[in-house]
Every structure is written in structure tokens, then in C-alpha cells.
Design a protein around this motif. Structure first.
Motif, mmCIF file in Angstrom:
data_model
loop_
_atom_site.group_PDB
_atom_site.id
_atom_site.type_symbol
_atom_site.label_atom_id
_atom_site.label_comp_id
_atom_site.label_asym_id
_atom_site.label_seq_id
_atom_site.Cartn_x
_atom_site.Cartn_y
_atom_site.Cartn_z
ATOM 1 N N LEU A 1 -58.356 -6.201 19.709
ATOM 2 C CA LEU A 1 -59.772 -6.366 20.003
ATOM 3 C C LEU A 1 -60.068 -7.783 20.484
ATOM 4 O O LEU A 1 -59.432 -8.751 20.047
ATOM 5 C CB LEU A 1 -60.611 -6.072 18.754
ATOM 6 N N PRO A 2 -61.034 -7.903 21.380
ATOM 7 C CA PRO A 2 -61.462 -9.239 21.792
ATOM 8 C C PRO A 2 -62.307 -9.873 20.674
ATOM 9 O O PRO A 2 -62.854 -9.141 19.835
ATOM 10 C CB PRO A 2 -62.311 -8.955 23.043
ATOM 11 N N PRO A 3 -62.418 -11.186 20.576
ATOM 12 C CA PRO A 3 -61.857 -12.133 21.560
ATOM 13 C C PRO A 3 -60.487 -12.678 21.173
ATOM 14 O O PRO A 3 -59.826 -13.325 21.977
ATOM 15 C CB PRO A 3 -62.896 -13.256 21.530
ATOM 16 N N ASP A 4 -60.028 -12.419 19.902
ATOM 17 C CA ASP A 4 -58.810 -13.070 19.418
ATOM 18 C C ASP A 4 -57.578 -12.171 19.457
ATOM 19 O O ASP A 4 -56.495 -12.582 19.041
ATOM 20 C CB ASP A 4 -59.024 -13.586 17.995
ATOM 21 N N GLY A 5 -57.714 -10.929 19.933
ATOM 22 C CA GLY A 5 -56.559 -10.034 20.039
ATOM 23 C C GLY A 5 -56.078 -9.485 18.716
ATOM 24 O O GLY A 5 -54.921 -9.062 18.586
ATOM 25 N N LYS A 6 -56.956 -9.437 17.728
ATOM 26 C CA LYS A 6 -56.576 -8.904 16.418
ATOM 27 C C LYS A 6 -56.413 -7.385 16.499
ATOM 28 O O LYS A 6 -57.230 -6.684 17.085
ATOM 29 C CB LYS A 6 -57.643 -9.255 15.382
ATOM 30 N N ILE A 7 -55.318 -6.879 15.884
ATOM 31 C CA ILE A 7 -55.055 -5.433 15.893
ATOM 32 C C ILE A 7 -55.948 -4.753 14.865
ATOM 33 O O ILE A 7 -56.050 -5.203 13.716
ATOM 34 C CB ILE A 7 -53.577 -5.133 15.582
ATOM 35 N N SER A 8 -56.589 -3.669 15.269
ATOM 36 C CA SER A 8 -57.458 -2.922 14.353
ATOM 37 C C SER A 8 -57.109 -1.436 14.400
ATOM 38 O O SER A 8 -56.800 -0.891 15.460
ATOM 39 C CB SER A 8 -58.928 -3.101 14.733
ATOM 40 N N HIS A 9 -57.176 -0.828 13.219
ATOM 41 C CA HIS A 9 -56.917 0.613 13.121
ATOM 42 C C HIS A 9 -58.148 1.377 12.649
ATOM 43 O O HIS A 9 -58.036 2.539 12.242
ATOM 44 C CB HIS A 9 -55.744 0.869 12.178
ATOM 45 N N ALA A 10 -59.317 0.717 12.736
ATOM 46 C CA ALA A 10 -60.568 1.406 12.391
ATOM 47 C C ALA A 10 -61.736 0.596 12.939
ATOM 48 O O ALA A 10 -62.541 0.057 12.186
ATOM 49 C CB ALA A 10 -60.694 1.600 10.888
ATOM 50 N N LEU B 1 -66.448 2.252 18.017
ATOM 51 C CA LEU B 1 -66.445 2.258 19.480
ATOM 52 C C LEU B 1 -67.663 1.550 20.052
ATOM 53 O O LEU B 1 -67.613 0.997 21.157
ATOM 54 C CB LEU B 1 -66.397 3.703 20.002
ATOM 55 N N ASN B 2 -68.771 1.545 19.295
ATOM 56 C CA ASN B 2 -69.984 0.892 19.798
ATOM 57 C C ASN B 2 -70.063 -0.577 19.400
ATOM 58 O O ASN B 2 -71.103 -1.227 19.599
ATOM 59 C CB ASN B 2 -71.236 1.634 19.325
ATOM 60 N N SER B 3 -68.968 -1.105 18.791
ATOM 61 C CA SER B 3 -68.867 -2.516 18.381
ATOM 62 C C SER B 3 -69.850 -2.892 17.279
ATOM 63 O O SER B 3 -70.071 -4.083 17.028
ATOM 64 C CB SER B 3 -69.073 -3.453 19.591
ATOM 65 N N ASN B 4 -70.434 -1.919 16.614
ATOM 66 C CA ASN B 4 -71.388 -2.187 15.540
ATOM 67 C C ASN B 4 -70.783 -1.715 14.224
ATOM 68 O O ASN B 4 -70.845 -0.527 13.891
ATOM 69 C CB ASN B 4 -72.710 -1.468 15.816
ATOM 70 N N SER B 5 -70.187 -2.643 13.481
ATOM 71 C CA SER B 5 -69.516 -2.270 12.235
ATOM 72 C C SER B 5 -70.497 -1.815 11.163
ATOM 73 O O SER B 5 -70.123 -1.108 10.228
ATOM 74 C CB SER B 5 -68.683 -3.443 11.711
ATOM 75 N N THR C 1 -62.716 -2.878 27.319
ATOM 76 C CA THR C 1 -62.698 -4.181 26.628
ATOM 77 C C THR C 1 -61.509 -4.386 25.699
ATOM 78 O O THR C 1 -61.154 -5.529 25.411
ATOM 79 C CB THR C 1 -63.994 -4.357 25.814
ATOM 80 N N VAL C 2 -60.892 -3.315 25.192
ATOM 81 C CA VAL C 2 -59.784 -3.480 24.246
ATOM 82 C C VAL C 2 -58.454 -3.352 24.975
ATOM 83 O O VAL C 2 -58.383 -2.863 26.108
ATOM 84 C CB VAL C 2 -59.854 -2.444 23.099
ATOM 85 N N GLN C 3 -57.386 -3.788 24.295
ATOM 86 C CA GLN C 3 -56.038 -3.664 24.846
ATOM 87 C C GLN C 3 -55.258 -2.635 24.032
ATOM 88 O O GLN C 3 -55.161 -2.745 22.806
ATOM 89 C CB GLN C 3 -55.305 -5.011 24.801
ATOM 90 N N LEU C 4 -54.733 -1.623 24.703
ATOM 91 C CA LEU C 4 -53.943 -0.610 24.007
ATOM 92 C C LEU C 4 -52.702 -1.273 23.415
ATOM 93 O O LEU C 4 -52.010 -2.044 24.090
ATOM 94 C CB LEU C 4 -53.530 0.511 24.966
ATOM 95 N N TYR C 5 -52.423 -0.950 22.145
ATOM 96 C CA TYR C 5 -51.294 -1.615 21.491
ATOM 97 C C TYR C 5 -50.592 -0.639 20.532
ATOM 98 O O TYR C 5 -49.972 0.317 20.953
ATOM 99 C CB TYR C 5 -51.786 -2.878 20.771
ATOM 100 N N GLY C 6 -50.719 -0.841 19.241
ATOM 101 C CA GLY C 6 -50.040 0.011 18.272
ATOM 102 C C GLY C 6 -49.875 -0.702 16.943
ATOM 103 O O GLY C 6 -50.372 -1.818 16.769
ATOM 104 N N PRO C 7 -49.172 -0.105 15.985
ATOM 105 C CA PRO C 7 -48.573 1.238 16.013
ATOM 106 C C PRO C 7 -49.613 2.328 15.734
ATOM 107 O O PRO C 7 -50.783 2.030 15.518
ATOM 108 C CB PRO C 7 -47.551 1.175 14.873
#
Length: 418
Positions: free
Chosen positions: A363-372, A375-379, A400-406
Motif C-alpha cells: 500500500l502507498p505511501p510506504d509500500g507496507k504489505i497488507s492482508h486486510a 478498498l475505499n481506503s477508509n479503515s 494505487t496499490v502494488q500486487l505482491y503477496g503472499p
């Protein structure tokens, strides 16, 4: 009563009647060397437009018999104005594999229409099986009956006492076979219990049976119960029988539900014959089987939550091979799936607010991987308005996001379960 306002020529439905088909066979070919055949009947229906045959269903397999009476029924919609072509293939099965083509011997087949069966005298049709040149394949028998709208389910348990001893080196291996009566005086099989080995006083496990299978809504319809001693070679020994009705069963455990098991042939030979034992109803209860519509009418709401896989295994969204491909001309695979499922589900959710998440992305802006991530960016409020809102949030996240994994969807499940 119907009124003029009920008539809508643009939204008419085709009336259909539910028909239950019971299948039996007689004098089948014996394809096994050291025992008899283990037959199964497979029903195929022919498409109206394509004329292709597709499997509709199959009976259970009955071991070691050339004269099977199948318990499992075929329930079909009957349309008077259509010619509904049916094909019945009979096989000897060597294994319980679902792929019957690899583990079977062909015993014959028969073609007819559903109308032919229903239109036969007493809705009973008997035809010769064919398909093996130079051999008599035996007969196949159908009994058709229109099903009532009764949705009750009966659960009962029975036991027996002092049944006749049928085995030379042991006692008996008893089981029960239930039949409902037909208008022409014949009987249709509707249930078999399990076999209890080596006892004259068996207690069978409780079992459930639809009331319409037992009596088709006619509570006073005769129910016949045969008691047999099981034999490995399929030639089960008849111990005796008794008759009752659903109404009698519904009285529950009482003096009225202790039945003498009678073998009329044996009674005719022995003057001092009393009975071949007794069968007792231990318990009986009836519950309604509720449908999806019943639950919806009762106020049930479906809560729909979306979780989308944003792992790199889906492929680069800029490439047509990706499941996330951002095409300017058509929706990608994920969008089509969301729309197909969501447009159905949303009709049963009153507020049309759907939480939507993604997993497996940076996820932007720091590239942290998230698994939850919402989609509307409103936690605080991940809800989207309707399926269109979910699709809009999905497309925005994809940009806006980068596909990654796992691939890890446990966090989404835990999030929704809170």
C-alpha cells in the motif's frame, strides 16, 4: 382468487409439476463371475435446443442382485406442452468411483419420454432394456407420482424383538424396507434401514425421511414394512411384514405402535404359528423443512462482504493475461465475478452497504504489505454503496496499490468475524 391485476403477459412463468420417478429392474444380465451384478441406473435428459444428452442423476448401487428396487428417486419438472426425452443406462459397477465410465459393465439402456411414463396405466411403465446385440438385457420399470407440497421431515427409531432365526451358524442379520402404497394396490419402496448383524432383537439407528416420500401428504395411506435377514449373496431371507400409516406412526411410542411381524406363507403351513417377532416404534418426531424463501420472509438478511486477491500471482494488470487486466472495453475476471454474485446477493440486504477488502498488496505511501485493507481506503468505514460502489472502490485500489503477496486471507476472515 386471481384478479385482472394478477395477469402480466410480459412476466409469465411456465407451470411445472414435480414428478417423482421410482426405478426397478428385473432379470438383468449377470456380469460378475463369483456373485451377481451390482446395478446402478443413470438418467440422462436431452436438451430442448442442443439435443445433447446430459446426466441428470443416478440411483444408488445395489450389491448382488439382478432384480433391484432402487430407493433413490429421480425428481423432475414435468411440462405438459414439452416433449421431455429421457435415457436410462444401466450399469454393473465394480467400484464406487464417481467416474462410472471407467469402472462399469454396460447392462442395457432404454429411451422414452416423461409423458409416456405419466400417461401409462397407473403411471407405471415397463420396458425391455436393449443395447447389447444378441442378449436379453431384462426389463426396467418406472412408477411416476406427482409430489405434494408437504415439506415435513419425520425422524423415527424402531427396534424388534424375537425375530425368526434365519442363519444356520448364527441368528439373523435383520433390516427393514419401507414401502408406500399406490392407488393400483402396488407398493413403492421409500426407505431401507441399515443391517444389524447377528441378533434377533435389533435396535436400528434413528433415521429421517420426508413425509411426502412416506405417504405423499396422505396421512392414512398404507405403509408396508418388510423385515429381512441380510445375506451376502443378495438373496435376503424374508422374515415377515406389517402395515401401518403415517397417522399411526405420528402417535409416537405407545401400545398402538407395537407391530406383529407376520409371514403369511409360514402361517399357512404351521397351525400354531403366532408371529415372526414384533417391531416397536421407539420414537417419532416431525419437523418442517424450511426453504430459502421461508427464511427471507421471516426476516433473514444476508450480509455480503467482499475480499479481493491482490497477490502478484494474478499477473500484471497492464497485461491482457492478468485476472486484474484494466481493459478499456470490458470488465476483467474479478469485476465480472463481483457483478454476477453481488447483483444477486444485494437483493437480500436491506441497506445495500457492503464491506470490501483486499489482501496481498503493498500500500502507498510506504509500500507496507497488507492482508486486510479497505478498498475505499477508509479503515473506519469500509462499506461501499451497492455493487457499483464495490466495483468503483476496486478499480481505484487497482490503480494505487502494488500486487505482491503472499496469499493470506486469514486476516480478512478475522476482520469480518469481529
Amino acid at each position: 382468487m386471481a384478479t385482472i391485476g394478477d395477469f402480466d403477459p410480459l412476466n409469465s412463468t411456465v407451470p411445472a409439476t414435480k414428478i417423482e420417478l421410482t426405478v426397478s429392474c428385473r432379470n438383468l444380465l449377470d456380469m460378475d463371475t463369483f456373485s451377481k451384478s451390482d446395478p446402478v441406473v443413470v438418467l440422462y435428459v436431452q436438451g430442448i435446443g442442443t439435443k445433447e444428452w446430459r446426466e441428470f442423476g443416478r440411483t444408488e448401487v445395489i450389491d448382488n442382485t439382478l432384480n433391484p428396487d432402487f430407493v433413490r428417486k429421480f425428481v423432475l419438472d414435468f411440462f405438459f406442452e414439452e416433449k421431455q426425452n429421457l435415457r436410462f443406462d444401466v450399469y454393473n459397477v465394480d467400484t464406487r468411483s464417481s467416474n462410472i465410465s471407467k469402472h462399469k459393465d454396460f447392462l442395457g439402456q432404454m429411451f422414452c419420454t416423461l409423458g409416456e411414463i405419466i400417461g401409462s396405466t397407473g403411471s407405471r411403465l415397463e420396458r425391455t432394456l436393449s443395447g447389447i446385440p444378441g442378449k436379453k438385457c431384462g426389463n426396467i420399470i418406472f412408477t411416476a407420482e406427482e409430489l405434494s407440497n408437504c415439506r415435513d421431515i419425520a425422524t423415527m427409531q424402531l427396534c424388534a424383538n424375537k425375530l425368526d432365526k434365519k442363519d444356520f451358524f448364527g441368528k439373523s442379520d435383520p433390516f427393514l424396507v419401507f414401502y408406500r402404497s399406490n392407488e393400483d394396490g402396488t407398493f413403492t419402496i421409500c426407505h431401507k434401514t441399515e443391517v444389524i448383524k447377528n441378533t434377533l432383537n435389533p435396535v436400528w439407528q434413528p433415521f429421517t425421511i420426508p413425509v411426502r416420500a412416506l405417504c405423499n401428504g396422505d396421512y392414512d395411506r398404507t405403509v408396508k414394512v418388510d423385515v429381512y435377514d441380510w445375506d451376502r449373496n443378495g438373496s435376503h431371507d424374508f422374515i415377515g411384514e406389517f402395515t401401518t400409516s403415517y397417522r399411526e406412526f405420528s402417535r409416537g411410542q405407545s401400545q398402538f405402535n407395537v407391530y406383529e411381524v407376520l409371514n403369511h406363507k409360514k402361517k399357512g403351513k404351521k397351525k400354531k404359528y403366532v408371529n415372526s417377532g414384533t417391531v416397536t416404534l421407539l420414537s417419532f418426531k416431525v419437523e418442517s423443512e424450511y426453504t430459502f424463501v421461508d427464511f427471507i420472509r421471516g426476516g433473514t438478511q444476508l450480509n455480503f462482504t467482499v475480499a479481493i486477491d491482490f497477490t502478484a500471482s494474478n499477473g500484471n494488470p497492464s497485461q491482457p493475461t492478468s485476472l486484474h487486466y484494466m481493459s478499456p472495453y470490458q470488465m476483467n475476471a474479478y469485476a465480472m465475478a463481483l457483478k454476477a454474485v453481488g447483483e444477486i446477493i444485494q437483493d437480500y440486504d436491506s441497506d445495500k452497504m457492503f464491506p470490501a477488502y483486499g489482501f496481498g498488496a503493498k500500500l502507498p505511501p510506504d509500500g507496507k504489505i497488507s492482508h486486510a485493507f479497505p478498498l475505499n481506503s477508509n479503515s473506519e468505514n469500509p462499506n461501499c454503496v451497492g455493487i457499483e460502489g464495490v466495483l468503483e472502490a476496486y478499480f481505484q485500489s487497482l490503480r494505487t496499490v502494488q500486487l505482491y503477496g503472499p496469499t493470506n486471507f486469514a486476516p480478512v476472515i478475522n476482520q469480518v468475524a469481529r
